[in-house]
Motif scaffolding. Structure first.
Motif, short mmCIF file in Angstrom:
data_model
loop_
_atom_site.label_atom_id
_atom_site.label_comp_id
_atom_site.label_asym_id
_atom_site.label_seq_id
_atom_site.Cartn_x
_atom_site.Cartn_y
_atom_site.Cartn_z
N LYS A 276 35.52 26.53 43.88
CA LYS A 276 35.66 27.96 44.18
C LYS A 276 36.17 28.68 42.94
CE LYS A 276 40.17 27.16 46.37
NZ LYS A 276 41.00 27.29 47.59
N THR A 277 35.35 29.52 42.37
CA THR A 277 35.71 30.17 41.12
C THR A 277 34.88 31.43 40.92
OG1 THR A 277 35.90 29.86 38.72
CG2 THR A 277 34.04 28.81 39.80
N PHE A 278 35.43 32.36 40.15
CA PHE A 278 34.65 33.51 39.68
C PHE A 278 34.04 33.23 38.31
CE2 PHE A 278 38.05 36.24 42.01
CZ PHE A 278 37.41 36.07 43.22
N TRP B 277 33.94 39.75 35.67
CA TRP B 277 35.40 39.66 35.61
C TRP B 277 36.03 40.22 36.88
CZ3 TRP B 277 39.85 37.89 34.16
CH2 TRP B 277 41.00 38.65 34.33
N GLN B 278 36.97 39.48 37.44
CA GLN B 278 37.77 39.96 38.57
C GLN B 278 39.20 39.48 38.39
OE1 GLN B 278 36.02 39.64 42.64
NE2 GLN B 278 34.40 38.48 41.62
N ALA B 279 40.12 40.39 38.35
CA ALA B 279 41.54 40.02 38.29
C ALA B 279 42.04 39.67 39.69
CB ALA B 279 42.37 41.15 37.70
N VAL B 280 43.20 39.04 39.75
CA VAL B 280 43.81 38.69 41.03
C VAL B 280 44.19 39.97 41.77
CG1 VAL B 280 45.85 37.64 42.07
CG2 VAL B 280 44.62 36.43 40.28
N ARG B 281 43.93 39.97 43.07
CA ARG B 281 44.35 41.11 43.89
C ARG B 281 45.83 40.97 44.25
NH1 ARG B 281 39.42 41.43 48.37
NH2 ARG B 281 37.72 41.02 46.90
N HIS C 283 40.61 33.91 42.86
CA HIS C 283 41.47 34.86 43.58
C HIS C 283 42.93 34.40 43.60
CE1 HIS C 283 39.58 31.96 46.27
NE2 HIS C 283 40.64 32.02 47.05
N TRP C 284 43.22 33.20 43.07
CA TRP C 284 44.60 32.72 42.97
C TRP C 284 45.19 32.97 41.58
CZ3 TRP C 284 47.28 30.63 47.10
CH2 TRP C 284 46.53 30.30 48.23
N ASN C 285 44.37 32.87 40.55
CA ASN C 285 44.90 32.87 39.18
C ASN C 285 43.78 33.23 38.21
OD1 ASN C 285 46.63 32.25 36.92
ND2 ASN C 285 45.59 30.28 36.76
N THR C 286 44.14 33.89 37.12
CA THR C 286 43.12 34.27 36.13
C THR C 286 43.40 33.73 34.74
OG1 THR C 286 44.28 36.33 35.54
CG2 THR C 286 42.70 36.45 37.33
N PHE C 287 44.38 32.84 34.60
CA PHE C 287 44.83 32.45 33.27
C PHE C 287 44.40 31.05 32.83
CE2 PHE C 287 48.08 35.60 34.64
CZ PHE C 287 47.81 36.56 33.68
N GLY C 288 43.64 30.33 33.64
CA GLY C 288 43.24 28.98 33.26
C GLY C 288 42.27 29.00 32.09
N SER C 289 42.57 28.25 31.05
CA SER C 289 41.72 28.23 29.86
C SER C 289 40.70 27.09 29.89
CB SER C 289 42.58 28.06 28.60
OG SER C 289 43.12 26.75 28.54
N GLY C 290 40.93 26.09 30.74
CA GLY C 290 40.09 24.91 30.76
C GLY C 290 40.60 23.79 29.87
N SER C 291 41.66 24.04 29.10
CA SER C 291 42.15 23.08 28.12
C SER C 291 43.41 22.37 28.63
CB SER C 291 42.46 23.76 26.79
OG SER C 291 43.11 22.87 25.90
#
Length: 415
Positions: free
Chosen positions: A87-89, A94-98, A327-335
């Motif tokens: 589950k991901t955007f 782009w969608q920031a957390v509500r 919808h939980w977080n927008t800061f994950g870089s994948g690293s």
């Protein structure tokens, strides 16, 4: 060190073929001054890969007919041990957390609205997330996947399709995750069915605050795992009495059922960051004895997890990105190398030796050198899952979050 944008051209090497690499930089030991590790010794080698394994490690031969690794540092491929690929955007607009309303239960209501639409493209987006992880040096992940009445088994099936499409380039463990509670939204029938499918762990989330009972939820989870020979990986955000009760109840259940030792994990487990030193020590010792691991995203701010203390007592600690952008977080870089860097900064691991030890957060506890500087990776027979970085050693890689140049998964060049 020679600079280059990549090692490999757009090659797709089968695991059935032999892959030979020259000018591969490996760590060989530590350099000491007055008893302190001041630098890491490296040398160049010739490496042969075949049928998904490292089959030969030989002195370098610059004249060999081989792919030139250009002196880049070879390390074990990275592993993201806590992520939600289903589950991901990511890959969409782009969608920031509500603004959150109503805590976790409020987020569940939001998910119930979002999931039907997310499911329409979840296979495609999962594959894009895998490509992102590739670019950051990871070829393996433990992914939690929603199992609840809104998604039913669709989220799992969609992710399994993505993983099948990427099976030559990416490995995964799957956690059947009742995001909306085991009993709160009655995920029981779907969890029972998921347990018969190709998953590895039975998951859970905050049994007291969501389901109203630590014992009822954990008894169900443990029995389901035992019945189907699965592991357990439970999200625990609760602090205070209910959080600590959950930790100790799970430890007791694992001790009653030794088949679960080494296969049971608590993700987040924020309560450990709220304990006094005496209680923390006793709890860490019990976790280590039961071989219950902690998977942490290494939070910072108002809560600093006692990860070094857990490791000191022998508790297995893993890390992961959790969410990339959703919808939980927008800061994950994948690293996860970035996670190792964050760990080093938070806990003051700034020397050559300590930085080199932090690499294990990115590799799920595999290090090229042991604590005495003896080379322990790679060995002939190891999986041919390796990452090449523009770094002189693992300490620099952690400190500088060095660029990933190429990635090989079980003998397949994937990035």
């Amino acid at each position: 060190m020679m600079k280059a944008t990549t090692i490999f051209d757009d090659e797709n090497i089968s695991t059935d073929q032999k892959l030979i690499l020259k000018n591969v930089r490996l760590e060989t030991g530590f350099q000491y001054e007055e008893g302190e590790v001041t630098s890491t010794k490296t040398d160049l080698f010739l490496i042969e890969l075949e049928k998904g394994k490292i089959v030969k490690i030989a002195p370098n031969n610059t004249g060999a007919k081989a792919i030139d690794a250009k002196g880049f540092l070879m390390l074990p491929a990275f592993k993201d041990m806590h992520i939600h690929l289903d589950k991901t955007f990511y890959g969409d607009r782009w969608q920031a957390v509500r603004k959150r309303k109503g805590g976790v239960k409020g987020m569940i209501e939001l998910e119930e609205q979002l999931m039907p639409e997310l499911l329409k493209t979840s296979t495609e987006k999962a594959e894009k997330m895998i490509q992102l992880l590739h670019s950051k040096g990871s070829s393996f992940a433990r992914s939690h996947v929603n199992i609840e009445p809104t998604s039913k088994l669709d989220s799992l099936k969609n992710l399994q399709t993505a993983l099948e499409n990427r099976k030559k380039t990416f490995g995964a463990e799957l956690v059947a995750f009742p995001q909306h509670g085991v009993f709160y939204r009655n995920s029981v029938p779907y969890l029972k069915e998921a347990a018969t499918m190709n998953i590895d762990f039975i998951g859970g989330v905050d049994p007291y605050s969501l389901d109203g009972s630590v014992e009822k939820t954990l008894d169900f989870t443990v029995q389901l795992a035992l019945d189907h020979q699965k592991g357990i990986d439970i999200h625990l955000h609760e602090t205070g009495e209910s959080g600590l009760k959950t930790v100790h109840y799970l430890i007791d259940k694992v001790n009653e059922n030794p088949a679960l030792k080494g296969k049971t994990f608590l993700s987040h487990c924020f309560v450990l960051g709220k304990l006094d030193q005496n209680t923390l020590q006793k709890t860490a010792e019990k976790l280590a004895d039961a071989k219950v691991g902690i998977v942490s995203t290494i939070p910072f701010g108002n809560l600093i997890m006692p990860l070094p203390a857990l490791q000191k007592h022998g508790v297995t600690v893993f890390t992961g990105n959790d969410s990339i952008v959703d919808h939980w977080n927008t800061f994950g870089s994948g690293s996860v190398l970035e996670k190792a860097n964050l760990y080093a900064q938070l806990y003051g691991q700034s020397t050559e030796f300590l930085l080199s030890r932090c690499l294990k957060l990115a590799t799920a506890n595999v290090l090229p050198l042991d604590d005495r500087g003896n080379q322990q990776w790679p060995k002939a027979g190891d999986d041919a899952s390796v990452v090449f970085l523009d770094a002189s050693c693992s300490a620099e890689a952690v400190s500088r979050i060095s660029d990933v140049k190429s990635l090989i998964h079980k003998g397949n060049i994937v990035f």
